[in-house]
Structure formats: C-alpha cells, structure tokens
Design an enzyme around this catalytic site. Structure first.
Site, PDB file in Angstrom:
ATOM      1  CG  ASP A 196      10.097  -0.784   8.112  1.00 21.56           C
ATOM      2  OD1 ASP A 196       9.476   0.202   7.672  1.00 21.56           O
ATOM      3  OD2 ASP A 196       9.682  -1.474   9.043  1.00 21.56           O
ATOM      4  CG  HIS A 197       7.717   1.906   2.946  1.00 26.32           C
ATOM      5  ND1 HIS A 197       6.918   0.870   3.334  1.00 26.32           N
ATOM      6  CD2 HIS A 197       6.913   2.996   2.956  1.00 26.32           C
ATOM      7  CE1 HIS A 197       5.696   1.309   3.557  1.00 26.32           C
ATOM      8  NE2 HIS A 197       5.657   2.609   3.340  1.00 26.32           N
ATOM      9  CG  HIS A 259       5.606  -0.140   8.271  1.00 22.95           C
ATOM     10  ND1 HIS A 259       6.792  -0.431   7.644  1.00 22.95           N
ATOM     11  CD2 HIS A 259       4.635  -0.487   7.389  1.00 22.95           C
ATOM     12  CE1 HIS A 259       6.543  -0.927   6.437  1.00 22.95           C
ATOM     13  NE2 HIS A 259       5.236  -0.974   6.260  1.00 22.95           N
TER      14      HIS A 259
HETATM   15  C1  BG6 Z   1       2.881  -1.445   3.487  1.00 27.26           C
HETATM   16  C2  BG6 Z   1       1.725  -2.338   3.852  1.00 27.26           C
HETATM   17  O1  BG6 Z   1       4.079  -1.961   4.006  1.00 27.26           O
HETATM   18  O2  BG6 Z   1       2.657  -0.148   4.043  1.00 27.26           O
HETATM   19  C3  BG6 Z   1       0.405  -1.756   3.368  1.00 27.26           C
HETATM   20  O3  BG6 Z   1       1.925  -3.629   3.261  1.00 27.26           O
HETATM   21  C4  BG6 Z   1       0.239  -0.334   3.868  1.00 27.26           C
HETATM   22  O4  BG6 Z   1      -0.683  -2.561   3.794  1.00 27.26           O
HETATM   23  C5  BG6 Z   1       1.482   0.494   3.558  1.00 27.26           C
HETATM   24  O5  BG6 Z   1      -0.905   0.230   3.255  1.00 27.26           O
HETATM   25  C6  BG6 Z   1       1.412   1.852   4.215  1.00 27.26           C
HETATM   26  O6  BG6 Z   1       2.487   2.638   3.801  1.00 27.26           O
HETATM   27  P1  BG6 Z   1       2.394   4.219   3.811  1.00 27.26           P
HETATM   28  O7  BG6 Z   1       3.764   4.661   3.393  1.00 27.26           O
HETATM   29  O8  BG6 Z   1       1.318   4.596   2.837  1.00 27.26           O
HETATM   30  O9  BG6 Z   1       2.035   4.622   5.203  1.00 27.26           O
END
Ligand code: BG6
Length: 509
Positions: A196-197, A259
């Site tokens: 989960d980044h 997230h």
């Molecule tokens: C991804 C989603 O996991 O996270 C995208 O699939 C989203 O739809 C993105 O735009 C958002 O990531 P961050 O790091 O830009 O907030």
C-alpha cells in the site's frame, strides 16, 4: 529515563542497513509502474550507495524485448520520472545488472525458463539464490503467477524468497480471502509483502513517531477530548486513461479500503509493544476488528457515494466522469465516497471517524484532522460565534507538516478571539524533500522488514469493514440516483448533508 527496548536495531522503522546481494524479478516489466516508479527508485538507491554491487534486476513481460531494449526503456524512465542518470559510469554499472526474460504469466514453461536464467545469474553475479518477486501486474495475473512460482519451487525458501504483491489485493472480502489462500499454499506470511504505497510516505510513518514519541498528545487522544476525526484524500485528477480498471473499481475499492483505511488504523490504533512489524500490525488489526460502519443497516447514515460531472479545473473545462474515454455513459461507479466509522473500544467509543476521498476535487490534499471537543462553558460571551474548537491537522501531502489550531485574543481593547495555528513544516524544519514511497518500500522489502506492508488478516479486516457498502453498491441501481458533484468544486449538497445531519461540517481545504 524511559524504558528502552532491548535490541533497538530489531525495530521496523530504523535505517542504514544494506540489503543482501539479491535478484529482483519484476513481473510487468513493460508496464507503467516499472518504468515510472520501480526502476527509478532502484536507481536512486544505487546513487545513494544503498545497494550492494551484486543486486540484479530481471524484468519479465510478454513482449519479446532484448536485455538492451529493457536497459534503454529503463534509462528513459529514470530520465523522465526521476532526477536523471547523473554519473554515466554509475548508470553503466547499474545497466550491467539489468536483464530481461520474456515470458507468459500463466505458462509453466516460462517459469522454468526464468528459474534456469536466475540460477545462471546467481553464478555470474553472486546473488546467492536470494530473490524478490515483484508482481507489478494486473490483479487477474496474481493467482496464476503465485501458483506457478510455487510450483516451480521459486518460493520454497522462507528466508531467501520474497513475494511482493501490488494493489488491489482482492475486490471484496471473499476474493481477498481466496487470494490469501493462494499465497498461503505456496509460501509463509513472513515472505509476503502486500503493497500500500501510502505506508511508504514519510508523513504516514511520522504518524507513529508523532503519536508514540511524544507524551503530550496521548492523554488527549481519546473519546474524552476528541469530538470526531476527518480523514481526507482529495485528488484533482480525473480517471485519466484508466477507465478500464477504474470502472470495475471506483473510489471505495481504489482508495478508501486501502489508503484511507491505513491512515485510519494508524490514527486509531493503540501503542504497539515494540516498533517491529508484528507488534505494529497486531495493533492495526485489533483496531480494525473493533471498527464498523456507523449504521450498517441504514447505509445512507454511514456511507455516501458520488460521481463528478462536467466542471472547471484551473480555468479549463473538464468532462464529467460518464463522458470520459472508456467510461460507460450510464456508469454508476463512484468517483467520490465518504464513510462514517465507529470504533467499539474504550478509547474511541462514540467518536465518529469520517473518511472521504474523491477525484476532480478542487485541491490535491491528504490530511487527518483531529477535531477536539468544544470548551464546556464559553465565558467569552461576546466572542461566542467566533470560538472554534481546537483542531490538530496532520498534513500528509502536499505541504507536509502538522498544525494545531487554537483560539487567541485579538489585539485591541475588545475581548475578541480568533483561531490561529502553531505550525510544523517538513520543508522548513528538515530542509529536504521526502523520498518517494516506492524507494522506501522496495528497500524495506530487500531488507526483509514487513512493517510497512499489509498482513493477510489486516487486508481481510479492511475489506470486512466496508462489506455492507460494497454489497449495497454493487447491486444494479438507476444511474440517475448517484449524486453528482461538479468537477473542481467541493461536495454537493447531499455530501454536505451527510455530515451536517450530525451537526458537523466537512473541512474546506
Ligand atoms: C493509487 C490509485 O493507488 O493512488 C489512484 O489507484 C490514485 O487512483 C493514487 O490517484 C493516489 O496516490 P497519491 O500518492 O498521488 O496520493
């Protein structure tokens, strides 16, 4: 002196170790994630001298590329999506460790070929049989890839073999359980790194430090002082060119279940016994187990969805979701979702957590706002309308930092109050940019640290919490009944009402 845990190096959020020599095998090597994030992150580690010279990268995909083509493709990615190649000698050294092996994800023969190739590389590059298999592919390829890796004996060593699985991990509780079983059939949980980044973001990790390395907030972090919590992930982008994926996913599956739930569990969890992967993940699971949708039987009190319609972003007209390329003109897929969670435990009983996320909102901003209770008695009568409750805001991105809002007396003869902020900003305090999340996650995986990855039971609990909404929303519905909000504007009246009916307001960011 506080008690110090024995062996502080056995903790999850420490740093400065170097991974063992190993081969990272990236399935989905021709895809966006590899070119934009994974290879640039690995190159950055090379620049920072975090990688031993033996570290080797093998890209796997269907296209019949050569090693040199993959090297060139990687170089373009580094040039376009990070701060560039820099030292040409360093690049040469990195490129020598880049290889490509064409293969089909669901064909046993491809895995046999890959296995033989990896063994050959072990001999040439001294990688000692250590492997990280990174599944940067669409979710339909997860089960065949995992089964085939298992059948080929490539996940048989719990110490030397690791498996990284990108999101989405399932599309509901059932499919997540099924996928977990596929994984558990071929390897042990300590080999598995579910991405989960958001957990790789510096500010998300700082949540733990903020909560558990300071004493002054903990006494307030509960139902006695907190009125409610708002967790927002607002995005300005629309669906872009991802309609194929997004139409079957939507904001709940794409953002909230993963997230936002991570932000939620780190905010609501109890203090772990130690800073290692299992202690932290045990506490996250525990709080998820105590969490439910506020009113699962009357979903409209607990969850609301919406879709952006045409509007304006930065002065330019933008299309509504249903008119985006590849989107069904009668689509009911939500691009916005808000939910109200309750946590049935001693700390949080009665305190609502509101989570919201949407695309095509006016600002890109991710924050956690802890809204404290009002003062029990307002003695500044004349200032009654102006006295606002305190708010602690953890700014995850952009403008990373933390601020505490409190009331102050405005200068002058009258006793008038105004809200002011005490502010901490990463930029000015540390004077350095925060690293990309993939950099951190890849490094941790190579080091064998699972703290920032989701455990099997954790991902299942997160799906369980949102199951009543998924079940209701997956049923066919009249497209006209999906609330619409204007692109580039904050919530529609229905979405405002979702909070107003509790006597509260969404924060304007
Ligand atoms: C991804 C989603 O996991 O996270 C995208 O699939 C989203 O739809 C993105 O735009 C958002 O990531 P961050 O790091 O830009 O907030």
């Amino acid at each position: 002196m506080p008690a110090l845990l024995e062996n502080p190096l056995r903790v999850g959020l420490r740093q400065e170790r170097t991974p063992e020599p190993l081969i990272i095998v990236i399935f989905g090597a021709s895809g966006d994630l590899t070119q934009r994030k994974l290879v640039p992150a690995l190159y950055q580690m090379k620049k920072e001298r975090r990688l031993p010279p033996e570290v080797t990268i093998v890209g796997v995909a269907r296209r019949p590329w050569s090693h040199d083509f993959f090297r060139e493709h990687s170089r373009q990615g580094i040039e376009e999506f990070s701060d560039g190649i820099g030292n040409e000698e360093l690049w040469q050294d990195f490129a020598e460790g880049l290889f490509y092996c064409a293969g089909n994800m669901d064909e046993s023969a491809s895995y046999q070929k890959l296995k033989a190739f990896l063994e050959e590389l072990d001999g040439k590059r001294g990688t000692r049989g250590n492997r990280v298999f990174y599944l940067a592919v669409g979710p339909k390829f997860f089960p065949p890839a995992i089964k085939e890796l298992g059948a080929a004996g490539m996940l048989s060593d719990p110490i030397k073999h690791r498996l990284v699985i990108e999101k989405p991990f399932g599309k509901d509780l059932n499919s997540a359980q099924t996928l977990n079983r596929v994984v558990q059939n071929v390897c042990k949980e300590e080999q598995v790194y579910r991405i989960d980044h958001y957990l790789g973001k510096e500010t998300v990790q700082n949540l733990l430090v903020f909560r558990f390395a300071n004493t002054i907030f903990e006494p307030l972090w509960n139902r006695h002082y907190v009125d409610h919590v708002q967790i927002t992930v607002a995005e300005t982008v629309g669906v872009e060119d991802r309609a194929g994926y997004y139409e079957t996913s939507g904001a709940l599956r794409d953002m909230l279940q993963n997230h936002l739930m991570q932000l939620f569990s780190l905010t609501a969890m109890e203090a772990p016994n130690a800073l290692n992967a299992d202690s932290i993940r045990n506490e996250k699971v525990k709080v998820l187990q105590a969490t439910r949708l506020a009113d699962p039987h009357n979903l409209e009190y607990a969850a609301i969805r919406g879709q952006y319609k045409a509007g304006w972003m930065k002065g330019n007209p933008v299309a509504g979701y249903r008119n985006e390329p590849g989107v069904n003109p009668n689509s009911t897929t939500p691009t916005y979702v808000a939910m109200k969670f309750m946590v049935d435990n001693w700390r949080w009983q009665g305190v609502p957590f509101y989570l919201r996320t949407g695309k095509r909102l006016p600002k890109k901003v991710t924050e956690i706002a802890i809204q404290f209770r009002e003062v029990p008695l307002l003695i500044f009568q004349s200032a009654a309308q102006q006295a606002n409750p305190n708010v602690l805001v953890l700014r995850i991105q952009p403008n990373e930092g933390i601020s505490l809002r409190f009331e102050a007396k405005m200068p002058g003869a009258d006793l008038r109050t105004r809200s002011v902020d005490m502010d901490f900003s990463y930029g000015s305090s540390f004077g350095m940019a925060t690293a990309d999340a993939y950099h951190r996650l890849l490094l941790d995986c190579m080091l064998g640290d699972q703290t920032l990855f989701t455990r099997a039971d954790e991902v299942e609990e997160a799906w369980r919490v949102v199951t009543p909404a998924l079940a209701a929303w997956d049923a066919p519905v009249d497209p006209a009944s999906i609330p619409q909000y204007e692109a580039g504007a904050w919530e529609s009246t229905e979405m405002e009402f979702f909070l107003n009916r509790d006597g509260r307001r969404w924060r304007r960011l």
